[in-house]
Structures are given as C-alpha cells and as structure tokens.
Design an enzyme around this catalytic site. Structure first.
Site, PDB file in Angstrom:
ATOM      1  CD  GLU A  94     -18.816  22.714 -18.866  1.00  0.00           C
ATOM      2  OE1 GLU A  94     -19.461  22.050 -19.675  1.00  0.00           O
ATOM      3  OE2 GLU A  94     -17.856  23.444 -19.192  1.00  0.00           O
ATOM      4  CB  THR A 102     -40.437  27.163  -8.364  1.00  0.00           C
ATOM      5  OG1 THR A 102     -41.523  27.687  -9.131  1.00  0.00           O
ATOM      6  CG2 THR A 102     -40.270  28.007  -7.109  1.00  0.00           C
ATOM      7  CG  HIS A 103     -41.485  23.733 -11.171  1.00  0.00           C
ATOM      8  ND1 HIS A 103     -41.740  22.424 -10.845  1.00  0.00           N
ATOM      9  CD2 HIS A 103     -42.208  24.485 -10.301  1.00  0.00           C
ATOM     10  CE1 HIS A 103     -42.611  22.379  -9.826  1.00  0.00           C
ATOM     11  NE2 HIS A 103     -42.902  23.622  -9.483  1.00  0.00           N
ATOM     12  CB  SER A 163     -14.326  26.580 -28.536  1.00  0.00           C
ATOM     13  OG  SER A 163     -14.341  25.806 -29.719  1.00  0.00           O
ATOM     14  CB  SER A 207      -0.926  -0.001   1.217  1.00  0.00           C
ATOM     15  OG  SER A 207      -0.174  -0.133   2.412  1.00  0.00           O
ATOM     16  CE  LYS A 239     -19.263  27.177 -26.664  1.00  0.00           C
ATOM     17  NZ  LYS A 239     -19.099  25.854 -27.276  1.00  0.00           N
TER      18      LYS A 239
HETATM   19  N1  ARG Z   1      -1.005  -1.145   5.553  1.00  0.00           N
HETATM   20  C1  ARG Z   1      -1.953  -1.620   6.512  1.00  0.00           C
HETATM   21  C2  ARG Z   1      -3.279  -0.836   6.391  1.00  0.00           C
HETATM   22  O1  ARG Z   1      -3.239   0.220   5.855  1.00  0.00           O
HETATM   23  C3  ARG Z   1      -1.417  -1.454   7.891  1.00  0.00           C
HETATM   24  C4  ARG Z   1      -1.983  -2.410   8.882  1.00  0.00           C
HETATM   25  C5  ARG Z   1      -1.540  -3.772   8.595  1.00  0.00           C
HETATM   26  N2  ARG Z   1      -1.941  -4.676   9.630  1.00  0.00           N
HETATM   27  C6  ARG Z   1      -1.897  -6.005   9.459  1.00  0.00           C
HETATM   28  N3  ARG Z   1      -2.332  -6.733  10.426  1.00  0.00           N
HETATM   29  N4  ARG Z   1      -1.479  -6.557   8.342  1.00  0.00           N
HETATM   30  O2  ARG Z   1      -4.326  -1.276   6.809  1.00  0.00           O
END
Ligand code: ARG
Length: 445
Positions: free
Chosen positions: A274, A139-140, A261, A7, A267
C-alpha cells in the site's frame, strides 16, 4: 531572510559532489597556471580534511553560511587560510551548483537503474519458478482468459526495463559539465573546461554558458522517469493488495512483509504494498513541483532554481525505498497455485478457446461461434459447473456438431499451453523469456 534564503539543510547532501568539483577545479587552475602549485596543494589537503570531517559527522553546518558551497569554502578558509580565497577564481556558485547537482542526479540515475534491475531479477526468477502456474487473466478486472503467474510477472519486467532505459537515456543526455560557465557568461581566465569535465566523469563541457547554468531539464527528465516508474510500481503494488486479499488468495506475503492489526487478530495487511502504491503521489508531485518552478524563468540563473533539490531528493528517496520494498516482497512472496487455478476454472476463462475450436473444427464464422459459446457458458452457469465439466450431450443440445475433441481445449492448462504465439502466455514461452531476462540481468551484463 536567513530562513527563506538558506538551503544548507537540503543541499548538504551535495557535499561529496561539491568537494569533488572543487578539487577538479583547483587542479585545473594550477595546471593552467592561474593559481600556484602550493596553493593548490593546500586547497586539496584542506578539502580532503573537510571530506573526512563530514564523513565522521564532525562538520558543523551553519545556516548563516547559507548553502553547502559557502559552508565548505568557509571551513577551507579556517583550515588553510589565504589559498582558500583563490579557489573561487573563474567560477561562480551558479556553475558550481549546476555541476554538483548534475553529478548527484547522474548517480541517482545509476542507482535507480540498478534498483530496477534488482527488481526485474526478482520478478524473472519468480516467473521462471511459476512459468506454468495457471491464473485467470483479467480485463476490466473480470476473468478473461487463463494466463500464467509467470507471464503476468514478466509483463512487469518489460515495464521496468523501459523505466531503466529511461534513466539510462537521461543520464547520457545530462552528462555534460557546466563547470567553467561561471556566473553566466564564461570567464576571461584561460581555463581548461575539457580537463574539469574529464576529471568529473563528464562526456564533454556544456557548450553554452547560459544554458549550462540555467537548465534543469536533466532533473526534470529524471523526475519524469521516476514518475513513470512510480506508476508501474503502484500498479504492481495494487495487484499485490488484491492478490493477498482472502477474496483472491492468489499470493501470500512473507511474515516480514505483512503487518498485523491491533484489534483483528486474523489480519495480514500488505502495508508495504500500500505504501509503494502511495509513494507514487510524492514522485508525481515532485515532477510537477519542478516543472512549475522552472516554467517561465528567464535566463540565466534565478534563485527559484534552488528549489530543484528538495523536489528531486524527495522523489529519488521515495523511488529507492519503493524499489527496495517491492523487490523484497517479490522475492519472499508465495503464490498459491491451487487457488489461482481454481479461480481460472471458475471464471469460464476458456470460453474463447471453445469459440476458437468451433471456428477451427466446424468452420463456423467467429461471430456465430461467439454466440454458441455464450449459450454454452449460460448452461454451465445454470448447472453451476465449469465448461470442461459439462457433458458432451449438454453441449450438443446447443450445437449438435460438437465432438469429444472439444474437451482438449476446455481445460485451463490446455488453453495456456496453446498460447504459443510470439509474446503469448504459453508456459514454454514464459520459461524461455524468464531465462532470457535472467541471462540479460546477470550482474556482469
Ligand atoms: N544555493 C544555491 C542554489 O542551490 C547556489 C547558487 C546560488 N547562486 C546565486 N547566484 N545566489 O541554487
């Protein structure tokens, strides 16, 4: 396995919180006599060094080390050696990540609140400037009754102030510290959870270790607040898109917030509006994303919860961008008083005022007044004119008791000026409300 498990590409954004959490934990371990003062000193110095490296962009994040917690701990080991191995006493990555993430979301709430207040300030300042600029109220999306541009903007100030309140409420509820819950059951070491909670700015330690490591409702509440704010932003964005269309022509965006544009030289496109309107998609999706991730998870931690950060970062980033763009557009935009008044004049927007006049002056039942007014509007339509440009004789053909006095209510300015009831559109109300908001929103308040 590495591809699905790591992660670090996402949770590297928790580096500052992770270091702060580790420093507080090590200080507490030393104060409680669980690690030595010397080891704590080495840990503190090493963590400061790592913070510097990350700040300078000199830290080598490694996917093999999975996440921000392992990346920092591994680097600490390289820098200070054996004491680094003592830092993880009486804690787990489960309470560590819960703490880091709460701190990150807590700051996101503060920033969202500040961003909303900046937008409210911009809206209230424009509202004050255009407190008496008559525009058609709808309204509407059909012309209904005249209001003022200032009154319309202050409606959004009310909405955004509730949004700011939702972030503030979420922050209060989330401000309990998970650190020390360890993996799920607490620890046998004599830790001081009050000390770490206080050092990290939490109100108190979270009372149940299982809840501390497994709850993410603090993020869900924040994402809900963001999703609701996103709906408000998208409504205002949509109005900007409408108002800047030449068919309305109520508002001109600055050059800075318009795009051209590549093929049509005439434009002036409201791209930023948007995109603010569209960012609501991400924010609403992020809330749904995390709700579905959390639904049905047994206690305590499951790796599913690692997905909480991508959803939250995406929403909070989109919100910050949308708020900044909207604030810039509002600050810069130029309303066209004449075009808005003209539109109000064209839409028979004072028909209700005529009906009210018939009720008040002739003691006519409102339903009958509504009917008479309908006939007068039809006549004005036939003559291709506005109500206040009809002659008295014209109106008397429909209702002979109408007097000259009726003209005092048929002009759009007179109509808005009469809306003095609490919360009504009268310029004097708008002036007062804009001043109240500007005072409340002074940075020192
Ligand atoms: N990277 C993990 C998370 O964001 C950290 C916790 C991991 N804990 C574990 N028991 N593997 O959730």
């Amino acid at each position: 396995m590495e591809e699905i498990n790591a992660s670090i590409d996402i949770d590297r954004r928790l580096a500052a919180e992770d270091i702060a959490g580790s420093k507080a934990h090590a200080d507490m371990l030393a104060a409680a006599g669980i690690i030595s003062r010397d080891d704590n000193q080495a840990i503190q110095k090493g963590l400061d060094e790592i913070a510097g490296e990350i700040g300078r962009g000199a830290f080598a994040f490694s996917k093999a080390l999975e996440d921000i917690h392992m990346n920092i701990e591994a680097r600490l080991k390289e820098l200070v050696g054996e004491p680094a191995g003592r830092l993880h006493t009486a804690r787990s990555r489960n309470d560590q990540v819960a703490t880091d993430f709460r701190m990150w979301v807590r700051r996101a709430c503060d920033e969202a609140e500040a961003g909303l207040k900046a937008l409210m300030r911009a809206l209230a300042a424009k509202a004050d400037e255009y407190a008496d600029a008559v525009m058609p109220g709808f309204t509407h999306l059909q012309t209904a009754q005249p209001v003022t541009f200032g009154h319309h903007l202050l409606a959004y100030v009310e909405m955004f102030s509730r949004d700011a309140g939702r972030f503030a409420d979420a922050r209060k509820r989330m401000n309990e510290c998970p650190l020390g819950a360890a993996a799920l059951a607490g620890t046998s070491f004599p830790i001081d959870r009050d000390a770490t909670a206080a050092a990290l700015g939490f109100h108190k330690p979270a009372a149940n270790s299982l809840d501390a490591v497994s709850s993410r409702d603090f993020a869900l509440e924040t994402l809900s607040a963001a999703a609701i704010a996103a709906t408000h932003l998208s409504r205002l964005a949509e109005e900007l898109v409408l108002w800047t269309s030449p068919h309305f022509g109520f508002v001109r965006l600055s050059d800075g917030f318009s795009t051209g544009s590549s093929i049509m030289p005439q434009k002036r496109n409201p791209d930023a509006a948007e995109l603010v309107r569209a960012k609501a998609g991400r924010m609403i999706a992020s809330l749904n994303n995390l709700l579905v991730v959390m639904k049905g998870l047994p206690l305590a931690y499951s790796k599913d919860m690692q997905e909480d950060k991508a959803a939250t970062f995406e929403s909070i980033d989109a919100l910050a961008l949308a708020l900044a763009a909207m604030t810039g557009m509002i600050e810069d935009l130029e309303p066209d008083r004449a075009a808005m008044k003209d539109a109000a004049d064209r839409g028979y927007s004072t028909a209700t005022d005529l009906a009210d006049w018939l009720v008040r002056t002739l003691n006519m039942p409102f339903r009958e007044a509504h009917h008479v007014t309908g006939a007068v509007v039809a006549l004005a339509e036939k003559k291709n004119t506005s109500l206040d440009k009809l002659s008295l004789d014209d109106m008397r053909m429909i209702e002979p008791r109408i007097t000259d006095n009726v003209f005092s209510v048929l002009a759009v300015e007179a109509s808005v000026a009469s809306r003095t009831s609490y919360g009504g559109a009268a310029p004097e109300n708008v002036k007062r409300e804009a001043a109240r908001w500007l005072n409340l929103l002074r940075p020192e308040n």
